[in-house]
Design a protein around this motif. Sequence first.
Motif, PDB file in Angstrom:
ATOM      1  N   PHE A 149       0.846  -1.195   0.000  1.00  0.00           N
ATOM      2  CA  PHE A 149       0.000   0.000   0.000  1.00  0.00           C
ATOM      3  C   PHE A 149       0.880   1.243   0.000  1.00  0.00           C
ATOM      4  CE2 PHE A 149      -2.455  -3.263   2.270  1.00  0.00           C
ATOM      5  CZ  PHE A 149      -3.508  -3.373   1.390  1.00  0.00           C
ATOM      6  N   THR A 150       0.513   2.214  -0.798  1.00  0.00           N
ATOM      7  CA  THR A 150       1.311   3.434  -0.878  1.00  0.00           C
ATOM      8  C   THR A 150       0.813   4.493   0.098  1.00  0.00           C
ATOM      9  OG1 THR A 150      -0.067   4.201  -2.709  1.00  0.00           O
ATOM     10  CG2 THR A 150       1.989   3.051  -3.271  1.00  0.00           C
ATOM     11  N   HIS A 151      -0.330   4.279   0.705  1.00  0.00           N
ATOM     12  CA  HIS A 151      -0.842   5.256   1.660  1.00  0.00           C
ATOM     13  C   HIS A 151      -0.512   4.826   3.089  1.00  0.00           C
ATOM     14  CE1 HIS A 151      -4.013   2.228   1.386  1.00  0.00           C
ATOM     15  NE2 HIS A 151      -4.361   2.595   2.606  1.00  0.00           N
ATOM     16  N   HIS A 152      -0.494   5.787   3.970  1.00  0.00           N
ATOM     17  CA  HIS A 152      -0.187   5.562   5.381  1.00  0.00           C
ATOM     18  C   HIS A 152      -1.298   4.728   6.014  1.00  0.00           C
ATOM     19  CE1 HIS A 152       1.580   6.486   9.247  1.00  0.00           C
ATOM     20  NE2 HIS A 152       0.376   6.765   9.686  1.00  0.00           N
ATOM     21  N   HIS A 153      -0.909   3.701   6.764  1.00  0.00           N
ATOM     22  CA  HIS A 153      -1.897   2.866   7.438  1.00  0.00           C
ATOM     23  C   HIS A 153      -1.236   2.121   8.598  1.00  0.00           C
ATOM     24  CE1 HIS A 153       0.075   0.071   4.703  1.00  0.00           C
ATOM     25  NE2 HIS A 153      -0.275  -0.875   5.540  1.00  0.00           N
ATOM     26  N   HIS A 154      -2.064   1.433   9.365  1.00  0.00           N
ATOM     27  CA  HIS A 154      -1.607   0.634  10.489  1.00  0.00           C
ATOM     28  C   HIS A 154      -2.298  -0.722  10.420  1.00  0.00           C
ATOM     29  CE1 HIS A 154       0.539   3.992  12.240  1.00  0.00           C
ATOM     30  NE2 HIS A 154      -0.504   4.746  11.953  1.00  0.00           N
ATOM     31  N   HIS A 155      -2.083  -1.575  11.446  1.00  0.00           N
ATOM     32  CA  HIS A 155      -2.629  -2.928  11.405  1.00  0.00           C
ATOM     33  C   HIS A 155      -3.290  -3.328  12.711  1.00  0.00           C
ATOM     34  CE1 HIS A 155       0.749  -3.300   8.396  1.00  0.00           C
ATOM     35  NE2 HIS A 155      -0.296  -3.670   7.699  1.00  0.00           N
ATOM     36  N   VAL A 156      -4.277  -4.222  12.587  1.00  0.00           N
ATOM     37  CA  VAL A 156      -4.740  -5.008  13.713  1.00  0.00           C
ATOM     38  C   VAL A 156      -4.103  -6.380  13.520  1.00  0.00           C
ATOM     39  CG1 VAL A 156      -6.888  -3.771  14.165  1.00  0.00           C
ATOM     40  CG2 VAL A 156      -6.898  -5.634  12.547  1.00  0.00           C
ATOM     41  N   ILE A 157      -3.637  -6.977  14.612  1.00  0.00           N
ATOM     42  CA  ILE A 157      -2.874  -8.223  14.535  1.00  0.00           C
ATOM     43  C   ILE A 157      -3.475  -9.250  15.474  1.00  0.00           C
ATOM     44  CG2 ILE A 157      -0.600  -9.275  14.874  1.00  0.00           C
ATOM     45  CD1 ILE A 157       0.564  -6.392  14.520  1.00  0.00           C
ATOM     46  N   CYS A 158      -3.744 -10.446  14.951  1.00  0.00           N
ATOM     47  CA  CYS A 158      -4.250 -11.537  15.775  1.00  0.00           C
ATOM     48  C   CYS A 158      -3.091 -12.135  16.568  1.00  0.00           C
ATOM     49  CB  CYS A 158      -4.903 -12.614  14.910  1.00  0.00           C
ATOM     50  SG  CYS A 158      -5.521 -14.002  15.890  1.00  0.00           S
ATOM     51  N   MET A 159      -3.238 -12.181  17.876  1.00  0.00           N
ATOM     52  CA  MET A 159      -2.192 -12.715  18.748  1.00  0.00           C
ATOM     53  C   MET A 159      -2.137 -14.241  18.719  1.00  0.00           C
ATOM     54  SD  MET A 159      -0.584 -10.169  19.993  1.00  0.00           S
ATOM     55  CE  MET A 159       0.300 -10.819  21.400  1.00  0.00           C
ATOM     56  N   GLU A 160      -3.147 -14.883  18.172  1.00  0.00           N
ATOM     57  CA  GLU A 160      -3.152 -16.344  18.091  1.00  0.00           C
ATOM     58  C   GLU A 160      -2.440 -16.839  16.832  1.00  0.00           C
ATOM     59  OE1 GLU A 160      -4.383 -18.519  20.441  1.00  0.00           O
ATOM     60  OE2 GLU A 160      -4.667 -16.713  21.642  1.00  0.00           O
ATOM     61  N   CYS A 161      -2.830 -16.317  15.669  1.00  0.00           N
ATOM     62  CA  CYS A 161      -2.307 -16.847  14.405  1.00  0.00           C
ATOM     63  C   CYS A 161      -1.384 -15.877  13.674  1.00  0.00           C
ATOM     64  CB  CYS A 161      -3.450 -17.250  13.483  1.00  0.00           C
ATOM     65  SG  CYS A 161      -4.439 -15.855  12.871  1.00  0.00           S
ATOM     66  N   GLY A 162      -1.352 -14.615  14.084  1.00  0.00           N
ATOM     67  CA  GLY A 162      -0.457 -13.640  13.458  1.00  0.00           C
ATOM     68  C   GLY A 162      -1.024 -12.938  12.231  1.00  0.00           C
ATOM     69  N   LYS A 163      -2.262 -13.282  11.835  1.00  0.00           N
ATOM     70  CA  LYS A 163      -2.860 -12.605  10.675  1.00  0.00           C
ATOM     71  C   LYS A 163      -3.022 -11.123  10.961  1.00  0.00           C
ATOM     72  CE  LYS A 163      -6.308 -15.627  10.170  1.00  0.00           C
ATOM     73  NZ  LYS A 163      -7.572 -16.191   9.717  1.00  0.00           N
ATOM     74  N   THR A 164      -2.951 -10.333   9.904  1.00  0.00           N
ATOM     75  CA  THR A 164      -3.093  -8.887  10.053  1.00  0.00           C
ATOM     76  C   THR A 164      -4.194  -8.359   9.154  1.00  0.00           C
ATOM     77  OG1 THR A 164      -1.503  -8.374   8.306  1.00  0.00           O
ATOM     78  CG2 THR A 164      -0.634  -8.626  10.525  1.00  0.00           C
TER      79      THR A 164
ATOM     80  N   CYS B 298      -7.749 -10.952  18.791  1.00  0.00           N
ATOM     81  CA  CYS B 298      -7.981 -12.316  18.330  1.00  0.00           C
ATOM     82  C   CYS B 298      -8.963 -12.269  17.165  1.00  0.00           C
ATOM     83  CB  CYS B 298      -8.537 -13.139  19.491  1.00  0.00           C
ATOM     84  SG  CYS B 298      -8.626 -14.903  19.175  1.00  0.00           S
ATOM     85  N   CYS B 299      -8.552 -12.803  16.018  1.00  0.00           N
ATOM     86  CA  CYS B 299      -9.404 -12.758  14.818  1.00  0.00           C
ATOM     87  C   CYS B 299     -10.610 -13.695  14.982  1.00  0.00           C
ATOM     88  CB  CYS B 299      -8.596 -13.108  13.570  1.00  0.00           C
ATOM     89  SG  CYS B 299      -8.134 -14.856  13.435  1.00  0.00           S
ATOM     90  N   ALA B 300     -11.597 -13.523  14.115  1.00  0.00           N
ATOM     91  CA  ALA B 300     -12.837 -14.313  14.190  1.00  0.00           C
ATOM     92  C   ALA B 300     -12.548 -15.806  14.046  1.00  0.00           C
ATOM     93  CB  ALA B 300     -13.817 -13.850  13.123  1.00  0.00           C
ATOM     94  N   ASP B 301     -11.629 -16.196  13.151  1.00  0.00           N
ATOM     95  CA  ASP B 301     -11.320 -17.626  12.966  1.00  0.00           C
ATOM     96  C   ASP B 301     -10.749 -18.221  14.254  1.00  0.00           C
ATOM     97  OD1 ASP B 301     -12.124 -17.517  10.328  1.00  0.00           O
ATOM     98  OD2 ASP B 301     -10.094 -17.229   9.547  1.00  0.00           O
ATOM     99  N   CYS B 302      -9.834 -17.507  14.891  1.00  0.00           N
ATOM    100  CA  CYS B 302      -9.236 -18.013  16.131  1.00  0.00           C
ATOM    101  C   CYS B 302     -10.236 -18.009  17.280  1.00  0.00           C
ATOM    102  CB  CYS B 302      -7.989 -17.200  16.492  1.00  0.00           C
ATOM    103  SG  CYS B 302      -6.608 -17.496  15.345  1.00  0.00           S
ATOM    104  N   GLN B 303     -11.123 -16.998  17.317  1.00  0.00           N
ATOM    105  CA  GLN B 303     -12.148 -16.964  18.368  1.00  0.00           C
ATOM    106  C   GLN B 303     -13.057 -18.174  18.259  1.00  0.00           C
ATOM    107  OE1 GLN B 303     -14.312 -13.199  18.831  1.00  0.00           O
ATOM    108  NE2 GLN B 303     -12.553 -12.185  17.863  1.00  0.00           N
ATOM    109  N   ALA B 304     -13.376 -18.559  17.025  1.00  0.00           N
ATOM    110  CA  ALA B 304     -14.268 -19.702  16.799  1.00  0.00           C
ATOM    111  C   ALA B 304     -13.628 -21.008  17.259  1.00  0.00           C
ATOM    112  CB  ALA B 304     -14.644 -19.784  15.328  1.00  0.00           C
ATOM    113  N   SER B 305     -12.298 -21.088  17.212  1.00  0.00           N
ATOM    114  CA  SER B 305     -11.638 -22.341  17.588  1.00  0.00           C
ATOM    115  C   SER B 305     -11.228 -22.390  19.056  1.00  0.00           C
ATOM    116  CB  SER B 305     -10.414 -22.566  16.698  1.00  0.00           C
ATOM    117  OG  SER B 305      -9.431 -21.591  16.952  1.00  0.00           O
ATOM    118  N   LEU B 306     -11.489 -21.315  19.800  1.00  0.00           N
ATOM    119  CA  LEU B 306     -11.125 -21.303  21.235  1.00  0.00           C
ATOM    120  C   LEU B 306     -12.175 -22.009  22.078  1.00  0.00           C
ATOM    121  CD1 LEU B 306      -9.689 -17.709  21.702  1.00  0.00           C
ATOM    122  CD2 LEU B 306      -8.440 -19.845  21.537  1.00  0.00           C
TER     123      LEU B 306
END
Length: 141
Positions: free
Chosen positions: A86-101, A133-141
């Motif tokens: 991405f060429t524009h300024h941005h940030h991330h949300v990060i899943c602490m379980e799987c590392g997806k952003t 925690c992303c939705a996929d990881c929440q579902a598997s907890l």
Amino acid sequence: MNVQEALEKLKKAGYKYTGKRKTLLELFATEKRYMSAKEILASMKGSYPGISFDTVYRNLSLFEELNIVEVTELEGEKRFRFNCSFTHHHHHVICMECGKTKQISVCPMDWMTENVKNDDFTVTGHKFEIYGCCADCQASL
């Protein structure tokens, strides 16, 4: 960032094309998440049984220096992923379980710039990440 763009950056900077570097870049292209050097080493052992932690870490450091990967620290350990294209300024949300952003376009520095006067300090950069925690990881907890 993709594998071809990363290989071009390496070439322009005068670094050799190696199978290990390409495999490492392909891993980043496939995973799309932050990975630790230990995870990367374990993943590459199948193709390169004799690969060392030093080789992996040296390449990760080179990739960081050339802005091929971005780095964060999760639970006291450096983690790596392909640099966003991405060429524009941005940030991330990060899943602490799987590392997806996931990319977010909101930046708290916009508010700071508008609302906080600080004439004796010049900001030269910042990093903003939200952990959860992303939705996929929440579902598997």
